[in-house]
Design a protein around this motif. Structure first.
Motif, PDB file in Angstrom:
ATOM      1  N   ILE A  66     -41.514 -35.295  35.465  1.00 48.56           N
ATOM      2  CA  ILE A  66     -40.977 -36.445  34.746  1.00 48.56           C
ATOM      3  C   ILE A  66     -42.047 -37.539  34.817  1.00 48.56           C
ATOM      4  O   ILE A  66     -42.565 -37.828  35.900  1.00 48.56           O
ATOM      5  N   ARG A  67     -42.350 -38.146  33.680  1.00 51.58           N
ATOM      6  CA  ARG A  67     -43.384 -39.189  33.644  1.00 51.58           C
ATOM      7  C   ARG A  67     -42.788 -40.545  33.328  1.00 51.58           C
ATOM      8  O   ARG A  67     -41.811 -40.653  32.599  1.00 51.58           O
ATOM      9  N   SER A  68     -43.412 -41.568  33.882  1.00 54.39           N
ATOM     10  CA  SER A  68     -43.074 -42.953  33.575  1.00 54.39           C
ATOM     11  C   SER A  68     -44.393 -43.639  33.234  1.00 54.39           C
ATOM     12  O   SER A  68     -45.168 -43.991  34.133  1.00 54.39           O
ATOM     13  N   GLU A  69     -44.679 -43.775  31.964  1.00 53.62           N
ATOM     14  CA  GLU A  69     -45.970 -44.324  31.528  1.00 53.62           C
ATOM     15  C   GLU A  69     -46.209 -45.733  32.069  1.00 53.62           C
ATOM     16  O   GLU A  69     -47.316 -46.087  32.455  1.00 53.62           O
ATOM     17  N   ALA A  70     -45.165 -46.555  32.106  1.00 53.10           N
ATOM     18  CA  ALA A  70     -45.313 -47.938  32.587  1.00 53.10           C
ATOM     19  C   ALA A  70     -45.355 -48.018  34.105  1.00 53.10           C
ATOM     20  O   ALA A  70     -45.781 -49.027  34.668  1.00 53.10           O
ATOM     21  N   GLY A  71     -44.917 -46.992  34.782  1.00 49.25           N
ATOM     22  CA  GLY A  71     -44.857 -47.007  36.240  1.00 49.25           C
ATOM     23  C   GLY A  71     -43.500 -47.500  36.710  1.00 49.25           C
ATOM     24  O   GLY A  71     -43.050 -48.578  36.316  1.00 49.25           O
ATOM     25  N   SER A  72     -42.838 -46.719  37.515  1.00 49.58           N
ATOM     26  CA  SER A  72     -41.503 -47.062  38.002  1.00 49.58           C
ATOM     27  C   SER A  72     -41.513 -47.110  39.525  1.00 49.58           C
ATOM     28  O   SER A  72     -42.087 -46.226  40.161  1.00 49.58           O
ATOM     29  N   PRO A  73     -40.875 -48.114  40.114  1.00 50.44           N
ATOM     30  CA  PRO A  73     -40.831 -48.171  41.578  1.00 50.44           C
ATOM     31  C   PRO A  73     -39.813 -47.208  42.176  1.00 50.44           C
ATOM     32  O   PRO A  73     -39.821 -46.967  43.379  1.00 50.44           O
ATOM     33  N   TRP A  74     -38.924 -46.659  41.352  1.00 58.62           N
ATOM     34  CA  TRP A  74     -37.823 -45.843  41.861  1.00 58.62           C
ATOM     35  C   TRP A  74     -37.591 -44.612  40.996  1.00 58.62           C
ATOM     36  O   TRP A  74     -37.804 -44.636  39.784  1.00 58.62           O
ATOM     37  N   LEU A  75     -37.073 -43.563  41.625  1.00 62.18           N
ATOM     38  CA  LEU A  75     -36.522 -42.420  40.920  1.00 62.18           C
ATOM     39  C   LEU A  75     -35.112 -42.235  41.451  1.00 62.18           C
ATOM     40  O   LEU A  75     -34.895 -42.168  42.655  1.00 62.18           O
ATOM     41  N   PHE A  76     -34.156 -42.198  40.539  1.00 61.37           N
ATOM     42  CA  PHE A  76     -32.752 -42.012  40.908  1.00 61.37           C
ATOM     43  C   PHE A  76     -32.360 -40.569  40.621  1.00 61.37           C
ATOM     44  O   PHE A  76     -32.506 -40.101  39.492  1.00 61.37           O
ATOM     45  N   LEU A  77     -31.887 -39.868  41.639  1.00 64.19           N
ATOM     46  CA  LEU A  77     -31.378 -38.510  41.499  1.00 64.19           C
ATOM     47  C   LEU A  77     -29.873 -38.550  41.669  1.00 64.19           C
ATOM     48  O   LEU A  77     -29.355 -39.315  42.487  1.00 64.19           O
ATOM     49  N   LYS A  78     -29.152 -37.705  40.921  1.00 58.60           N
ATOM     50  CA  LYS A  78     -27.711 -37.653  41.093  1.00 58.60           C
ATOM     51  C   LYS A  78     -27.194 -36.267  40.755  1.00 58.60           C
ATOM     52  O   LYS A  78     -27.446 -35.745  39.674  1.00 58.60           O
ATOM     53  N   ALA A  79     -26.477 -35.681  41.721  1.00 51.71           N
ATOM     54  CA  ALA A  79     -25.750 -34.443  41.474  1.00 51.71           C
ATOM     55  C   ALA A  79     -24.414 -34.837  40.866  1.00 51.71           C
ATOM     56  O   ALA A  79     -23.707 -35.701  41.402  1.00 51.71           O
ATOM     57  N   ALA A  80     -24.060 -34.209  39.754  1.00 54.97           N
ATOM     58  CA  ALA A  80     -22.866 -34.610  39.009  1.00 54.97           C
ATOM     59  C   ALA A  80     -21.563 -34.188  39.672  1.00 54.97           C
ATOM     60  O   ALA A  80     -20.509 -34.725  39.356  1.00 54.97           O
TER      61      ALA A  80
END
Length: 193
Positions: A66-80
């Protein structure tokens, strides 16, 4: 490795730089496909998230970049919560050059148990996804008590450790390998060291 059998969130982030967090540009999510597997969502802060089905006819490994071109401080994961979701780990990377350190360590395990109880297809698949230039085997304190894992008087690696460096190279068979063992130790026999 972490398995959620119900709804479960997790938040991963880069290190703090002053008051902010370092921007991350690439997230490599390593997870398991399995019969009856549920849905995993992975979303960098600011958008660009994906929903991943972990359902499969048989157990096997999967990988998603997964890419974030602008740069992200966080990645949120969630099991449904619609079935079990197993995540092996997530590699967090910046846009610039550098080193990514990914570990398969298990507290309380020895290198012997890793080599005999871990499926070789799993180790190969996990290391191949990242195409490593260097594979490091580091053994620790659990090996100190096993006589069969001690280096002999001529400095030869014990037979139990020899399969390790060959096992997970995967598609990067030319990757360098470094084996790090526990520190030297003295042994007391008949009152003498």
């Amino acid at each position: 490795m972490s398995t959620a059998t119900g709804e479960a969130p997790a938040t991963l982030g880069g290190p703090k730089v002053g008051e902010d967090r370092q921007g991350l540009h690439r997230f490599d999510v390593f997870y398991q496909l399995q019969p009856g597997g549920g849905t995993l969502s992975a979303s960098p802060k600011g958008g660009g998230g994906v929903g991943l089905s972990t359902a499969s006819e048989k157990v096997r490994d999967a990988f998603r970049e997964i890419r974030s071109e602008a740069g992200s401080p966080w990645l949120f994961l969630k099991a449904a919560g619609d079935g079990p979701v197993t995540v092996y780990g997530v590699a967090l990377e910046t846009a610039g050059p550098g080193v990514t350190w990914e570990t398969f360590g298990v507290a309380g395990a020895s290198v012997g148990s890793m080599l005999s109880r871990q499926a070789s297809w799993h180790l190969r698949g996990q290391s191949s996804a990242g195409a490593p230039d260097l594979v490091v085997y580091q053994t620790g304190g659990n090996e100190l008590e096993y006589p069969g894992l001690l280096v002999d008087g001529r400095g030869r690696v014990p037979a139990a450790l020899r399969p390790g460096p060959r096992q997970p190279a995967g598609r990067r068979a030319q990757a360098s390998c470094l084996v790090v063992g526990p520190l030297d130790q003295a042994r007391r026999e008949r009152g003498r060291w």
